[in-house]
Design a protein around this motif. Structure first.
Motif, mmCIF file in Angstrom:
data_model
loop_
_atom_site.group_PDB
_atom_site.id
_atom_site.type_symbol
_atom_site.label_atom_id
_atom_site.label_comp_id
_atom_site.label_asym_id
_atom_site.label_seq_id
_atom_site.Cartn_x
_atom_site.Cartn_y
_atom_site.Cartn_z
ATOM 1 N N VAL A 105 -35.687 -51.137 20.528
ATOM 2 C CA VAL A 105 -34.814 -50.699 21.625
ATOM 3 C C VAL A 105 -33.822 -51.798 21.980
ATOM 4 C CG1 VAL A 105 -34.779 -50.152 24.098
ATOM 5 C CG2 VAL A 105 -36.372 -48.968 22.586
ATOM 6 N N LEU A 106 -34.301 -53.028 22.099
ATOM 7 C CA LEU A 106 -33.416 -54.167 22.404
ATOM 8 C C LEU A 106 -32.350 -54.330 21.328
ATOM 9 C CD1 LEU A 106 -35.853 -56.954 23.682
ATOM 10 C CD2 LEU A 106 -33.996 -55.892 24.964
ATOM 11 N N GLU A 107 -32.777 -54.238 20.080
ATOM 12 C CA GLU A 107 -31.853 -54.387 18.949
ATOM 13 C C GLU A 107 -30.744 -53.342 19.006
ATOM 14 O OE1 GLU A 107 -30.412 -56.014 15.330
ATOM 15 O OE2 GLU A 107 -32.051 -56.751 16.586
ATOM 16 N N VAL A 108 -31.130 -52.098 19.250
ATOM 17 C CA VAL A 108 -30.161 -51.001 19.266
ATOM 18 C C VAL A 108 -29.207 -51.123 20.446
ATOM 19 C CG1 VAL A 108 -29.944 -48.508 19.651
ATOM 20 C CG2 VAL A 108 -31.555 -49.366 17.951
ATOM 21 N N PHE A 109 -29.742 -51.419 21.630
ATOM 22 C CA PHE A 109 -28.878 -51.529 22.810
ATOM 23 C C PHE A 109 -27.822 -52.621 22.604
ATOM 24 C CE2 PHE A 109 -27.410 -52.711 26.958
ATOM 25 C CZ PHE A 109 -27.447 -51.534 27.703
ATOM 26 N N CYS A 110 -28.270 -53.788 22.165
ATOM 27 C CA CYS A 110 -27.343 -54.912 21.994
ATOM 28 C C CYS A 110 -26.325 -54.627 20.892
ATOM 29 C CB CYS A 110 -28.112 -56.192 21.691
ATOM 30 S SG CYS A 110 -29.152 -56.729 23.076
ATOM 31 N N LYS A 111 -26.793 -53.999 19.818
ATOM 32 C CA LYS A 111 -25.902 -53.684 18.683
ATOM 33 C C LYS A 111 -24.824 -52.684 19.107
ATOM 34 C CE LYS A 111 -26.196 -51.604 14.057
ATOM 35 N NZ LYS A 111 -27.120 -50.922 13.121
ATOM 36 N N LEU A 112 -25.236 -51.640 19.818
ATOM 37 C CA LEU A 112 -24.274 -50.630 20.259
ATOM 38 C C LEU A 112 -23.317 -51.199 21.310
ATOM 39 C CD1 LEU A 112 -26.468 -47.377 20.501
ATOM 40 C CD2 LEU A 112 -24.867 -48.024 18.690
ATOM 41 N N TYR A 113 -23.811 -52.106 22.154
ATOM 42 C CA TYR A 113 -22.950 -52.735 23.160
ATOM 43 C C TYR A 113 -21.885 -53.598 22.480
ATOM 44 C CZ TYR A 113 -21.443 -55.500 27.172
ATOM 45 O OH TYR A 113 -20.675 -56.115 28.149
ATOM 46 N N GLU A 114 -22.331 -54.356 21.481
ATOM 47 C CA GLU A 114 -21.387 -55.221 20.747
ATOM 48 C C GLU A 114 -20.311 -54.403 20.038
ATOM 49 O OE1 GLU A 114 -23.937 -57.427 18.165
ATOM 50 O OE2 GLU A 114 -24.914 -58.492 19.836
ATOM 51 N N LYS A 115 -20.671 -53.190 19.601
ATOM 52 C CA LYS A 115 -19.706 -52.321 18.910
ATOM 53 C C LYS A 115 -18.839 -51.520 19.881
ATOM 54 C CE LYS A 115 -20.887 -50.183 15.090
ATOM 55 N NZ LYS A 115 -21.597 -49.359 14.086
ATOM 56 N N GLY A 116 -19.097 -51.687 21.172
ATOM 57 C CA GLY A 116 -18.336 -50.949 22.168
ATOM 58 C C GLY A 116 -18.805 -49.519 22.347
ATOM 59 N N LEU A 117 -19.989 -49.210 21.836
ATOM 60 C CA LEU A 117 -20.513 -47.842 21.936
ATOM 61 C C LEU A 117 -21.442 -47.654 23.135
ATOM 62 C CD1 LEU A 117 -21.175 -47.088 18.158
ATOM 63 C CD2 LEU A 117 -19.294 -46.285 19.589
ATOM 64 N N LEU B 251 -21.073 -60.463 33.346
ATOM 65 C CA LEU B 251 -22.089 -59.591 32.727
ATOM 66 C C LEU B 251 -22.405 -60.086 31.323
ATOM 67 C CD1 LEU B 251 -23.753 -56.950 32.256
ATOM 68 C CD2 LEU B 251 -21.594 -55.832 31.659
ATOM 69 N N VAL B 252 -23.686 -60.244 31.043
ATOM 70 C CA VAL B 252 -24.138 -60.645 29.711
ATOM 71 C C VAL B 252 -25.190 -59.646 29.232
ATOM 72 C CG1 VAL B 252 -25.345 -62.407 28.342
ATOM 73 C CG2 VAL B 252 -23.702 -63.096 30.104
ATOM 74 N N VAL B 253 -25.039 -59.099 28.010
ATOM 75 C CA VAL B 253 -26.053 -58.246 27.390
ATOM 76 C C VAL B 253 -26.698 -59.054 26.282
ATOM 77 C CG1 VAL B 253 -26.435 -56.204 25.965
ATOM 78 C CG2 VAL B 253 -24.964 -56.055 27.987
ATOM 79 N N ALA B 254 -28.018 -59.220 26.349
ATOM 80 C CA ALA B 254 -28.701 -60.067 25.366
ATOM 81 C C ALA B 254 -30.144 -59.635 25.202
ATOM 82 C CB ALA B 254 -28.644 -61.520 25.821
ATOM 83 N N LYS B 255 -30.708 -59.958 24.024
ATOM 84 C CA LYS B 255 -32.111 -59.617 23.762
ATOM 85 C C LYS B 255 -33.055 -60.468 24.604
ATOM 86 C CE LYS B 255 -30.934 -58.502 18.988
ATOM 87 N NZ LYS B 255 -31.060 -58.964 17.602
ATOM 88 N N GLU B 256 -32.628 -61.699 24.900
ATOM 89 C CA GLU B 256 -33.438 -62.585 25.730
ATOM 90 C C GLU B 256 -32.652 -62.977 26.971
ATOM 91 O OE1 GLU B 256 -34.822 -65.905 23.495
ATOM 92 O OE2 GLU B 256 -35.848 -64.671 21.982
ATOM 93 N N ALA B 257 -33.351 -63.161 28.071
ATOM 94 C CA ALA B 257 -32.693 -63.487 29.335
ATOM 95 C C ALA B 257 -32.007 -64.849 29.248
ATOM 96 C CB ALA B 257 -33.715 -63.492 30.464
ATOM 97 N N PRO B 258 -30.715 -64.923 29.578
ATOM 98 C CA PRO B 258 -30.008 -66.216 29.547
ATOM 99 C C PRO B 258 -30.503 -67.133 30.675
ATOM 100 C CG PRO B 258 -28.576 -64.468 30.378
ATOM 101 C CD PRO B 258 -29.839 -63.801 29.935
#
Length: 872
Positions: free
Chosen positions: A155-167, A424-431
């Motif tokens: 789930v983390l992988e997909v959310f971050c990947k789609l966010y990076e792609k602007g989806l 706003l930061v979207v990341a797999k691990e908390a910054p």
């Protein structure tokens, strides 16, 4: 000598056998390079759930398929698991806490989640145990949970990947809000129901006192958030008022009249109140005209501070008060009764409120296009195919998917906001800190829609995003079995997710089934009190009876009806099979060599083996085409009518004789045929077939890992089977006569058989004698017995002295009735065979079969006419 109990007792057999399967490791799927994989992913039931009849149907169909594939030599994986079900689970826990006088806020997020996990451990496994009770042959060693570590990583992988792609993006949009569940829900989670409502016709006066515009609304309480009235720019009635202002009744706010093509000139008065914060269409109008968005409802459906004096009133109380005030103020023109479709929450049934809110969304158009193409090009096939139209209709008109939920139980959105600068930061691990200003960051409070993780189920459960060996071997999966009611929720989302993240479709086939309704065709529901608990059915009748009833009643994509009569019939079938097994075992078959046939086969052996091969071929073909109901019916008909009612009775003639060689040969054919019946019946009725199989002389330790019977043309004896079929037809015809004339079973008759095929019936005389209860059987090409009752087939005529049975007039009447029936059937066939369209379009074998039927009926007609003339 092995024996079976006198009566089949499911309770004594089922748990013992299921444990044997588990101990034997028969459910485990291995990556075997020598085998082809076959994978089914179980639609994960909610951890809040208890087994209902819909689950029982869904799981039975999957188990039938996976057991068949396992026996056919595939490395068959049926991967089980459960869904965390955010809304339903949180609601259950909050309800339990309410009884203790606690709220979520009292515990805090961490305390609430600790309690939620304990609840999951206590109740979440209940439905899994019930699935085992049903006989589900899942690989339990691979059981998954949508909130487990592996699925969460995906789930983390997909959310971050789609966010990076602007989806994936965050923005203010009109969403569906459930005031009861206190969360947003997607369009697919809104169920529409017809409700009685009203159209309130209201005057909106012009600010300059020059008159008013009349309009109608079904939700007068939203008037508090109106920021315009819209008319169609081509509507002549309003061309001079566009741009003028109106004074909002009860509120006093000035709002403009705007021109927008959204308004239909022929609906109502042609003027529409615009409330951008509480209607999706109004929101779009507001964007086009830069209108203010005023939200007047809070999370519970209560009027907020923007509602002025109505603040604090529930939406429906507010509606009553506003209507009263409009009437008192002279603004209410009339009230018109109106039936309309109202959106409700699919979980709790509460009427949803369209509400402007800042939420997270998935941009759907780029994801939908390849998913549409996959179905168009046949990479994914719907069974039945008609459901692809439902899929296309939704996908072509898809809107962005609101994926954020205002809940604590679920996958928390991996978005972090700076307390100082708002970065706003979207990341797999908390910054650790804000990358922009170094300030402290906090995580988004919302969780993801449950369907977000469910959409990844076919590949997240196999280890993705890691390129695991399981993923390489078992993915893409083969078949998804599911109800037609979740095409939007789940099926479509899995297809676009699979393509986007793995580059491949998640499954090749989508086998759709319908709902299980009650005997009257009504949907099972708590309110009607017509639900049937599968667990209770299993306890009373056994899992096999329930499974067979469901399988035998299913037709792809169609609803089915449950009835007590059907379950009793399935239980009776279990008893029939059990008694057939007992009969065979009582004939001392311990020394019979498994899977073998005698060197010399008699005509009845060739007949049963020919019928057996036909049944195996038809059952295998229907299972391959997902026609599980037809397949179950074919096994039932063969096992009951052909094997038990005919061959077993025929076999008794040899088994009671003195010829040991013939007796042993008969035992071999009985064991061979019955073993194969058990094997093709096993996917439908696993427990009873295993119990009997283990008592028979067999070549495998368990029926579920034995080899699926394959069609063997060398065991098809068409000519011999046809000859024996003629003997059987005559026996059936005589039995009909005996039944019609109420001849006691003990009374034996003198039967004369007139036929051109004397050799066939001389060979079959002993069968006729024993099975038609004849004292004597005479066969000849020309037999003349005055005043005889006649049983006519297409190849022979049995003559029984009338004096033994009935009077002459009744016999003539019976023959004339039979003649009419034959002539009617002939007329239908002649009509079809004289139709040029039928002859040009029907396959040659179909036309040939119809011609053969007509020839047989013609022969039968001649014999009946001859019989009537002899009696005349």
């Amino acid at each position: 000598m092995k024996e079976l109990a006198k009566q089949y007792s499911p309770k004594e057999v089922e748990s013992r056998i299921y444990n044997e399967w588990l101990e034997g490791g028969y459910f485990l799927a291995e990556r075997d390079p020598k085998k082809k994989p076959y994978t089914i992913m179980m639609p994960p039931p909610n951890i809040t759930g208890q087994l209902h009849m819909g689950h029982a149907l869904d799981m039975t169909l999957q188990d039938v398929i996976i057991r068949t594939k396992r026996m056919q030599g595939y490395s068959a994986l049926w991967l089980p698991g459960t869904d965390h079900a955010s809304i339903a689970t949180e609601a259950k826990i909050v309800e339990a806490m309410r009884e203790e006088g606690l709220t979520k806020e009292d515990l805090g997020r961490d305390g609430f989640l600790e309690r939620a996990w304990k609840w999951k451990e206590q109740y979440g496994g209940r439905i899994v145990e019930q699935l085992k009770y049903l006989g589900s042959s899942c690989d339990w060693s691979r059981e998954r949970f949508t909130l487990d570590e592996g699925c969460s990583k995906a789930v983390l992988e997909v959310f971050c990947k789609l966010y990076e792609k602007g989806l994936i993006y965050r923005g203010e949009r009109i969403i569906n809000w459930c005031p009861h569940c206190h969360t947003s829900i997607s369009d697919a989670e809104v169920e529409f129901e017809e409700q009685d409502g009203s159209f309130w016709h209201i005057r909106y006066p012009f600010s300059d006192g020059s008159g008013y515009i009349e309009l109608a609304t079904t939700r007068p309480e939203t008037l508090l958030g109106d920021t315009a009235v819209a008319v169609n720019p081509s509507d002549e009635r309003y061309k001079d008022v566009i741009g003028k202002t109106l004074t909002l009744p009860l509120v006093g706010r000035e709002i403009p009249v705007v021109a927008d093509d959204y308004v239909e000139t022929d609906f109502g008065t042609g003027a529409v109140k615009i409330t951008p914060a509480h209607d999706p269409n109004d929101y779009e109008v507001g964007l086009r005209h830069n209108l203010e968005v005023i939200n007047v409802l809070d999370e519970s459906g209560v009027i907020n501070e923007n509602g002025g004096k109505y603040c604090g009133l529930d939406r429906y109380e507010c509606r009553k008060q506003i209507v009263k005030d409009l009437e008192n103020g002279g603004f209410l023109v009339s009230v018109e009764p109106y039936k309309h479709n109202v959106g409700t929450c699919y979980r709790c049934g509460t009427t949803v409120e369209p509400r402007v809110s800042k939420q997270w969304f998935v941009k759907m158009q780029p994801l939908a296009e390849p998913a549409i193409k996959a179905v168009e090009e046949g990479e994914v096939k719907f069974v039945p195919e008609r459901f692809s139209k439902t899929y296309f209709n939704w996908m072509y008109n898809i809107k962005d998917w609101c994926i954020s939920r205002q809940l604590w139980w679920g996958h928390r959105i991996p978005a972090y906001y700076c307390d100082e600068c708002g970065e706003l930061v979207v990341a797999k691990e908390a910054p650790d800190h804000c990358p922009k200003c170094g300030g402290h960051m906090h995580q988004d409070e919302d969780t993801l829609d449950t369907w977000f993780s469910s959409a990844l189920w076919p590949f997240s459960t196999l280890g993705w995003p890691e390129k695991t060996e399981d993923l390489k071997y078992f993915y893409p999966t083969d078949t998804l079995v599911t109800g037609y009611d979740i095409i939007f929720f789940w099926v479509a989302r899995m297809i676009f997710s699979g393509i986007e993240h793995t580059g491949e479709v998640p499954f090749k086939n989508v086998f759709m089934h319908g709902l299980v309704r009650d005997a009257l065709g009504r949907k099972m529901s708590k309110s009607l009190g017509n639900g049937v608990d599968p667990v209770n059915v299993i306890e009373e009748y056994g899992a096999d009876a329930l499974r067979f009833m469901l399988s035998n009643s299913v037709s792809p994509g169609n609803d089915m009806r449950y009835s007590d009569d059907k379950i009793v019939a399935a239980r009776n079938f279990c008893n029939k099979i059990w008694n057939a097994g007992r009969f065979i075992l009582m004939n001392d078959v311990d020394d019979v060599e498994p899977d073998s046939l005698p060197e010399t086969l008699e005509i009845e052996d060739k007949w049963i083996l020919t019928q057996l091969e036909g049944m195996i071929q038809e059952v295998s073909a229907n299972l391959e085409n997902f026609e599980l109901g037809i397949a179950a019916g074919k096994v039932y008909d063969f096992a009951w009518d052909v094997f038990c009612d005919w061959y077993v009775e025929i076999a008794k003639l040899r088994l009671n004789g003195d010829d040991e060689a013939r007796k042993n040969a008969c035992k071999q054919v009985l064991v061979y045929t019955f073993t194969r019946i058990l094997q093709v019946l096993h996917p439908f009725m696993p427990f009873i077939t295993e119990a009997i199989y283990q008592a028979l002389p067999t070549s495998c330790e368990s029926i579920m890992i034995s080899k699926w019977p394959e069609y063997d043309p060398s065991l098809v004896f068409e000519a011999d089977a046809a000859r024996f079929g003629k003997i059987m037809d005559l026996i059936k015809a005589v039995r009909v006569i005996r039944s019609e004339k109420n001849v006691p079973p003990s009374k034996q008759l003198d039967i004369s058989v007139e036929t051109a095929e004397t050799e066939v019936f001389i060979e079959g005389a002993e069968f006729i004698k024993r099975l038609a209860k004849a004292a004597s059987v005479t066969v000849g090409s020309k037999i003349d017995i005055p005043d005889a009752v006649q049983a006519v087939t297409d190849s022979a005529r049995a003559l029984i002295p009338l004096s033994e049975l009935v009077d002459r007039e009744k016999e003539i009447a019976r023959l004339q009735k039979e003649l009419k029936s034959v002539e009617k059937d002939m007329a239908g066939l002649e009509g079809r065979l004289s139709n040029p369209q039928f002859l040009s379009k029907a396959p040659e074998n179909v036309v040939a079969a119809e011609k053969e039927k007509l020839e047989k009926l013609s022969s039968k007609k001649e014999m009946i006419l001859d019989s009537i003339s002899k009696l005349g």
